[in-house]
Design a protein around this motif. Sequence first.
Motif, PDB file in Angstrom:
ATOM      1  N   ALA A 156      10.207 -82.489 -35.797  1.00 60.79           N
ATOM      2  CA  ALA A 156      11.266 -83.432 -35.421  1.00 60.79           C
ATOM      3  C   ALA A 156      10.710 -84.855 -35.330  1.00 60.79           C
ATOM      4  O   ALA A 156      11.378 -85.825 -35.692  1.00 60.79           O
ATOM      5  CB  ALA A 156      11.910 -83.006 -34.111  1.00 60.79           C
ATOM      6  N   LEU A 194      16.602 -80.440 -39.983  1.00 57.36           N
ATOM      7  CA  LEU A 194      16.178 -81.663 -39.299  1.00 57.36           C
ATOM      8  C   LEU A 194      16.593 -82.914 -40.075  1.00 57.36           C
ATOM      9  O   LEU A 194      16.884 -83.938 -39.485  1.00 57.36           O
ATOM     10  CB  LEU A 194      14.659 -81.669 -39.100  1.00 57.36           C
ATOM     11  CG  LEU A 194      14.138 -80.701 -38.039  1.00 57.36           C
ATOM     12  CD1 LEU A 194      12.619 -80.665 -38.064  1.00 57.36           C
ATOM     13  CD2 LEU A 194      14.635 -81.099 -36.660  1.00 57.36           C
ATOM     14  N   THR A 218      19.537 -74.510 -36.059  1.00 58.55           N
ATOM     15  CA  THR A 218      18.244 -74.547 -36.753  1.00 58.55           C
ATOM     16  C   THR A 218      17.489 -73.273 -36.425  1.00 58.55           C
ATOM     17  O   THR A 218      17.433 -72.877 -35.272  1.00 58.55           O
ATOM     18  CB  THR A 218      17.399 -75.739 -36.273  1.00 58.55           C
ATOM     19  OG1 THR A 218      17.279 -75.628 -34.868  1.00 58.55           O
ATOM     20  CG2 THR A 218      18.034 -77.051 -36.625  1.00 58.55           C
TER      21      THR A 218
END
Length: 406
Positions: free
Chosen positions: A124, A97, A83
Amino acid sequence: MRINLDTLAVVRNLGILAHVDAGKTTVTERILYATGTTHRRGEVHDGTTVTDFDPQERDRGITIFAAAVSCAWDGHRINLIDTPGHVDFADEVERSLRVLDGAVAVFDAVAGVEPQSESVWRQADRYGVPRIAFVNKLDRAGADLDTAVESIRERLHPAPLVLQLPIGTEDAFRGVVDLVHLRALTWTDGGDMVVADIPEDLREEARRRRRLLEEGVAELHPAALEEFCMRSTLDTRTLVDALRDLTRTGDAVVVLCGSAYRNRGIEPLLDAVVAYLPSPLDVPPVRGTLGDTRQERPADPAAPFAALVFKVNATPTGRLTYLRVYSGTIEKGDMVMDAGARRGERVGRILRVQADRHAQLDRAVAGDIVAVVGLKSARAGSTLCAPDAPLVLEPPSVAEPVVSVA
Ligand code: GDP
């Protein structure tokens, strides 16, 4: 064809989240090394890291393109989804995510929680991604695990549960006491892990910290509380089960530590990923819409096929479309439908990307993360589905707006 659902239980779709410079690339690199995916140790500064294989990325020194890399650890397959840590790529972070089932959040042991770690953490939270915290750079001057943990408690999560006690500080940092299994883990200069008894001078402190850990867990977990009240202590089995439950529900975040640069702390981190983070079977079924109707799709290889495209990369191998398969199975040569564009596409080769190598697969099943060659129009964010069972995958329900702290 029958696919054993048990095989899904050993998959971990994992992301590494961090503030730029906290050590995400180094942690990723060391994970690939520890799992035998790479046999040389890439170093960030000489441009040889394996996940950052795009030249533009190397030039800029930041991770621009998320690459998914598969590796094996203790009978499990870990699909590592890179990421981007840079705040300019927030869309890409969010897309990554969506396809993760769990993440490791990396912190710098000197700086603690930094603004970008806070904004990625909040994202998140919105996607309900269970996390493990890894406090990195314990070898640095001024590094302090307790202060870093306090910054996690104050700024991110009220219930950090510390699973390790560092052995040696700053430059002399050489290992950790594993408070769960009550043993010492140290690393040789060559990077090999040595398991031993807890050193005499740390036994008292280790006992105190194990007690704190047990109390912290008992406060949050009813079954653990019951055992704790009856026996004034927690069995290791109970502790591990409770830590897994609390991690998966997000009620607590376990904290591990190490120095990725010195290759210390990576093996216990991988053990924690396998022990505490969920498999594709442990997360809620994904939802999709078809016209006015909503459907749930379980992580079942026998259900109709549905997958989310989270990354498209032009590479020398061709146009690589990275997918997270949520339900069903696709095989080489299958027709799939790009649900948004309502267009049929044929699946060419299916690849499992292993660092800078690609393994060819005959099929990909629910829970898996693969790259497909041959799709022409699917873009990042597209849903691919079975032509006779179309649906568009919905983003998971969004709990709160993103607050950008940076
Ligand atoms: P990223 O931006 O989060 O991907 O961070 P990198 O992995 O590129 O690391 C940033 C810098 O910190 C690099 O110079 C690394 O060599 C260094 N670094 C990473 N891990 C450690 C560590 O454990 N200890 C020390 N002292 N430096 C580290």
